[in-house]
Every structure is written in C-alpha cells, then in structure tokens.
Write a protein that holds these residues in place. Structure first.
Motif, PDB file in Angstrom:
ATOM      1  N   SER A   1       1.392   4.036  -7.372  1.00 52.39           N
ATOM      2  CA  SER A   1       1.083   2.815  -6.628  1.00 52.39           C
ATOM      3  C   SER A   1       0.982   3.161  -5.336  1.00 52.39           C
ATOM      4  O   SER A   1       1.189   4.302  -4.575  1.00 52.39           O
ATOM      5  N   PRO A   2       0.497   2.139  -4.595  1.00 52.66           N
ATOM      6  CA  PRO A   2       0.157   2.205  -3.432  1.00 52.66           C
ATOM      7  C   PRO A   2       1.419   2.320  -2.470  1.00 52.66           C
ATOM      8  O   PRO A   2       2.513   1.893  -2.704  1.00 52.66           O
ATOM      9  N   LEU A   3       1.317   2.550  -1.171  1.00 47.26           N
ATOM     10  CA  LEU A   3       2.335   2.527  -0.020  1.00 47.26           C
ATOM     11  C   LEU A   3       2.669   0.999   0.115  1.00 47.26           C
ATOM     12  O   LEU A   3       1.869   0.181  -0.451  1.00 47.26           O
ATOM     13  N   HIS A   4       3.680   0.506   0.676  1.00 49.09           N
ATOM     14  CA  HIS A   4       4.105  -0.764   0.980  1.00 49.09           C
ATOM     15  C   HIS A   4       3.178  -1.344   2.058  1.00 49.09           C
ATOM     16  O   HIS A   4       2.530  -0.432   2.955  1.00 49.09           O
ATOM     17  N   PRO A   5       2.751  -2.533   1.986  1.00 50.83           N
ATOM     18  CA  PRO A   5       1.798  -2.896   2.982  1.00 50.83           C
ATOM     19  C   PRO A   5       2.109  -3.220   4.330  1.00 50.83           C
ATOM     20  O   PRO A   5       1.184  -3.265   5.005  1.00 50.83           O
ATOM     21  N   SER A   6       3.566  -3.389   4.546  1.00 53.93           N
ATOM     22  CA  SER A   6       3.660  -3.542   6.015  1.00 53.93           C
ATOM     23  C   SER A   6       5.285  -3.324   6.018  1.00 53.93           C
ATOM     24  O   SER A   6       6.069  -3.060   5.025  1.00 53.93           O
ATOM     25  N   PHE A   7       5.712  -3.508   7.286  1.00 57.68           N
ATOM     26  CA  PHE A   7       7.092  -3.168   7.554  1.00 57.68           C
ATOM     27  C   PHE A   7       8.025  -4.233   6.935  1.00 57.68           C
ATOM     28  O   PHE A   7       9.469  -3.632   6.797  1.00 57.68           O
ATOM     29  N   GLU A   8       7.619  -5.394   6.700  1.00 57.70           N
ATOM     30  CA  GLU A   8       8.607  -6.256   5.876  1.00 57.70           C
ATOM     31  C   GLU A   8       9.145  -5.599   4.553  1.00 57.70           C
ATOM     32  O   GLU A   8      10.466  -5.639   4.501  1.00 57.70           O
TER      33      GLU A   8
END
Length: 383
Positions: free
Chosen positions: A275-282
């Motif tokens: 799966s992709p990395l998390h999209p952002s810091f949240e």
C-alpha cells in the motif's frame, strides 16, 4: 479530581486534529473554539460548542475560573500569533499548549517561561515527534546502548501534499517551521547539541524563491563528541509523506522506516506490491498527537508540584506527566537551543558558509549576523 476545560484557538490543519482529540477524551471538556469571523461559520451542529472570534472576547465573557476546574488553551494559529496569544493566556492564569515555535526570538521564549513559572502554569510547546511510538523505541534503544557508540545520524523529512502558500507565507520560514522538528529530534536522540552547521538550500517553487525561502534543504551538523548528523527536508514528495531516521553505530544500525496505509505486502511472480505511504502528517503522527495532548493534560493535573517547573528536575527524573523514563515533553532550554540552531542554519544558507554555534550569543545574534563577522571568525579559527 478537578475537571479540565480547554479552549481551542485556531481550527486549521493542526487545529482540526486537536479538536478531535479533545472531544474524544471523556475527562476533558471543550469549553470553546476561537476562530476568525471567516472560519467561525464552520461550527454548526452537531458540534455544539461556543465559538468566539478572539481570545480577548472569550476572556471578557469568562473572566473567572472556578476552583474545581483546571483551564487551559490550545494554540494552533499561524506562527506570528503564538507569542502574543501565549502571553495573554498565561497572564490570565491559563495553562498553555502551543504549537512550535513559541517565538523565533530567544528573549521572548524566556519571558514566556518566566510568566508560566511565576504563576505555576504549564507551558507546553508541541514537538510531537518525541511522542511517536517508533521514535520512542528508537530513543530507548539508544539509551540501552544497543548499537554502541554512535557515529552518524541521518533523517529524511519530505512533506505531502505541498503546503498552502498562505500557510508558508506566515510560517516563519522552513528552518523555524519545518526543519526545527528534525533539529529537535537529532539533539534529543544524541543527547547533545551541535557546535557547527553547514546548510545548502534551493527554492524550486517560484513563489518561495521570491520570498527568500526554500523548499529543499540539506543540513550538516557537527557535534562536540565527533558525531555527524544530516537532515534532508523537502516541502513536497510526490509519492506521499516520507519520514525516516537512521542511526549508525559501532555495533549496528537503528532505522525507523515509513509506515504504510496498511501492512499487506502482495508477492507475485511479476511484482511485489504494498500500500502507499500515508498521505500527510495527520495520518502518520495520529498516535503522537493524542499522546502529546494527554501529556499536557497530565501536566495540568500535576501543576501543583513546584518541582515540575525546574529544568534540572525535568531532565533528571521520569517524565513528570506520564512517568516514562524517557522525557518526552520539551524543556525551556531545549526550545531555546532549537531556536538558536534554526537561526544558525538560516545564517549558513544565507551566507553560503559553515557557522560555528555559540549558544550564549542567542538566536537574535544569528538572525541578524553579517557575513563580515562570520568571515573574520572563520579566518581567526583557521589561523
């Protein structure tokens, strides 16, 4: 146990995270939200909380604090507002949780802590990475001497998505806004502060170039022990939110890799996929944001302990809020030194040369330093 009431100031990117963490904690009451006239229309049912357009208006209508309550504010507004809001809240006997930086001026930071100590009020500056479970285990492994003497530390911090330009214009610049997280992480992990820094930077985005800011920097830090560390920061990575740390020592290596959106790895004869990395810091730091808020609330409950306002106490004992042997919450001296290092980084990239850090000179010195002095210092050192 006294009830904790919190006022959230600012409902932007980070404010929304704090909002959810506050209302999900049954031991805490969200007393009000403070946001501008333009944003206050966002607060409609089912979130039935009082909304004010300034801290002054809230204080005018809520001038007294009941003896059975502990009251504080969460400041998640643009950087230029942090100092004045913190000062106003402390002077009205409110505990303060403030996003970094408290200020980019050392004198203002020290004055804020002086006020908090006078009134015995917690002043919590949010460096959330210290509360991330993976980074806590990394720190614990270093303390347990798992890799022996450390030679080198390297971190990568690449943001996603590209931050809004209106945010960047009031952020205080890449060093005080973004790089300071990595600066703090390196000093916290190594338990020492750099004596020399050299920085190279580039503004790939034309708007940042016009404002004399950067979206790509590499920071080289040298420490009295002989350790070298390198920080690579990018304002944007096309593939997701990229945050990694590597610590190399005489007996091995410690790495914190990127968490993915899920842990499934698909193996096939033609490819391996995950799966992709998390999209952002949240998403990446959701656990850290909850933990730091819990730490602040515990600080409020323990504010009667006068020792908690002494920096030596904080460094030598277990965490005064959660009792973890690893001290997560940042101290006044650490905040001040982070500020000095960040300004030394800005001076280095501005002057295109290495800068020796003298902490006693303060952040204001490096903010205003001229190339003539640095060149003279360099000549004297090499001579």
């Amino acid at each position: 146990m006294k009830k904790v009431k919190l006022v959230l100031i600012g409902y932007g990117r980070i404010g929304k995270i704090h909002f959810q963490n506050i209302i999900s904690d049954p031991s805490v009451e969200l007393a009000a939200v403070i946001e501008s006239e333009r944003q206050s229309v966002l607060f409609t049912r089912p979130f039935d909380y009082p909304v004010y357009t300034s801290l002054e208006s809230y204080l005018y209508q809520n001038s007294s604090i009941p003896e059975d309550q502990l009251c504080g504010v969460i400041i998640s507004t643009p950087t230029p507002t942090h100092h004045d809001l913190t000062k106003l809240a402390l002077n009205h006997r409110l505990a303060v949780f403030c996003e970094k930086p408290l200020s980019t001026l050392e004198s203002e930071i020290k004055h804020l802590f002086s006020i908090s100590q006078t009134h015995h009020l917690p002043l919590f500056c949010a460096f959330h990475r210290r509360f991330d479970p993976s980074f806590l285990e990394l720190k614990r492994s270093i303390l347990n001497n798992y890799i022996g003497r450390i030679h080198y530390l390297h971190s990568v911090s690449r943001d996603h998505p590209f931050p809004p330009l209106f945010f960047l214009s009031s952020s205080g610049g890449i060093f005080q806004d973004c790089c300071v997280h990595d600066i703090d992480m390196h000093c916290w992990l190594l338990n020492e502060y750099p004596s020399r820094v050299y920085v190279s930077g580039k503004a790939w985005h034309p708007d940042l170039a016009r404002s004399n800011d950067f979206d790509s920097v590499v920071i080289n830090l040298e420490y009295p022990s002989g350790v070298t560390s390198v920080i690579h920061v990018e304002r944007y990575a096309s593939y997701g939110y990229d945050q990694r740390v590597e610590v190399f020592g005489e007996d091995g290596m410690l790495c914190v890799e990127n968490p993915h959106q899920n842990s499934l790895v698909k193996y096939h004869k033609e490819s391996i996929k995950r799966s992709p990395l998390h999209p952002s810091f949240e998403q990446r730091y959701s656990a850290a944001y909850k933990a730091e808020m819990s730490c602040f609330i515990n600080m409020m409950r323990n504010a009667s302990n006068e020792d908690m306002f002494d920096d030596e106490y904080k460094q030598e004992r277990n965490c005064y809020s959660c009792q973890d042997p690893i001290h997560c919450a940042i101290t006044k001296d650490e905040i001040v030194r982070n500020c000095v290092i960040a300004e030394a980084c800005a001076a280095s990239v501005r002057l295109k040369q290495a800068v020796t850090i003298h902490y006693e000179l303060g952040s204001e010195f490096y903010k205003n330093i001229g190339s003539e002095y640095l060149l003279a210092t360099s000549d004297a050192t090499t001579g």
